[in-house]
Design a protein around this motif. Structure first.
Motif, short mmCIF file in Angstrom:
data_model
loop_
_atom_site.label_atom_id
_atom_site.label_comp_id
_atom_site.label_asym_id
_atom_site.label_seq_id
_atom_site.Cartn_x
_atom_site.Cartn_y
_atom_site.Cartn_z
N GLU A 3 36.40 36.18 37.50
CA GLU A 3 36.82 34.97 38.22
C GLU A 3 37.34 33.89 37.28
O GLU A 3 38.33 33.22 37.56
N ARG A 4 36.67 33.73 36.15
CA ARG A 4 37.10 32.71 35.17
C ARG A 4 38.50 33.03 34.64
O ARG A 4 39.36 32.16 34.55
N MET A 5 38.73 34.28 34.31
CA MET A 5 40.04 34.68 33.81
C MET A 5 41.11 34.57 34.89
O MET A 5 42.25 34.21 34.61
N ASP A 6 40.75 34.89 36.12
CA ASP A 6 41.69 34.74 37.24
C ASP A 6 42.13 33.29 37.37
O ASP A 6 43.31 33.00 37.58
N LYS A 7 41.18 32.36 37.25
CA LYS A 7 41.50 30.94 37.35
C LYS A 7 42.40 30.51 36.18
O LYS A 7 43.38 29.79 36.37
#
Length: 91
Positions: A3-7
Motif C-alpha cells: 500500500e505504501r509503494m502504491d501511494k
C-alpha cells in the motif's frame, strides 16, 4: 507491491507523468538499521520524466522530495533517487 509503494507511485505518476517509474522496496536490506526501527522504509527510485529536462541533479531530487513530502516524515526513511530526462536515456 504494498500500500505504501502504491501511494508513492500514484503521487509520482500524477506529478511527473513519467515515461518510466521503477520503484523498489529495499527495506529488507536495512533490517536492524536505526531508521528501520520506526517502520519507515528504504526505497530505490528510477524515474524518467520531461519535468527533469534542464534541471541539475539537486533540483530534480528536490522535486521528488516535494512530491513525497507528506510521506517523508512517517513512511520513508531513505530514498535513493535516479531522476533522468528522456534525452539522457541510453539505449
Amino acid at each position: 507491491m504494498n500500500e505504501r509503494m502504491d501511494k508513492m507511485r500514484s503521487l509520482l505518476v500524477a506529478t511527473f507523468a513519467p515515461l518510466e517509474c521503477q520503484l523498489e522496496d529495499e527495506s529488507h536490506l536495512h533490517a536492524g538499521h536505526a531508521g528501520a526501527a520506526s517502520g519507515a522504509g528504504h526505497y530505490k527510485l528510477r524515474m524518467v520524466s520531461e519535468r527533469f529536462t534542464g534541471l541539475n541533479r539537486i533540483a530534480r531530487h528536490r522535486l521528488v522530495y516535494d512530491c513525497l513530502r507528506d510521506m517523508m516524515s512517517s513512511d520513508i526513511h531513505a530514498l535513493n533517487i535516479v531522476a533522468i530526462a528522456p534525452s539522457e536515456m541510453t539505449s
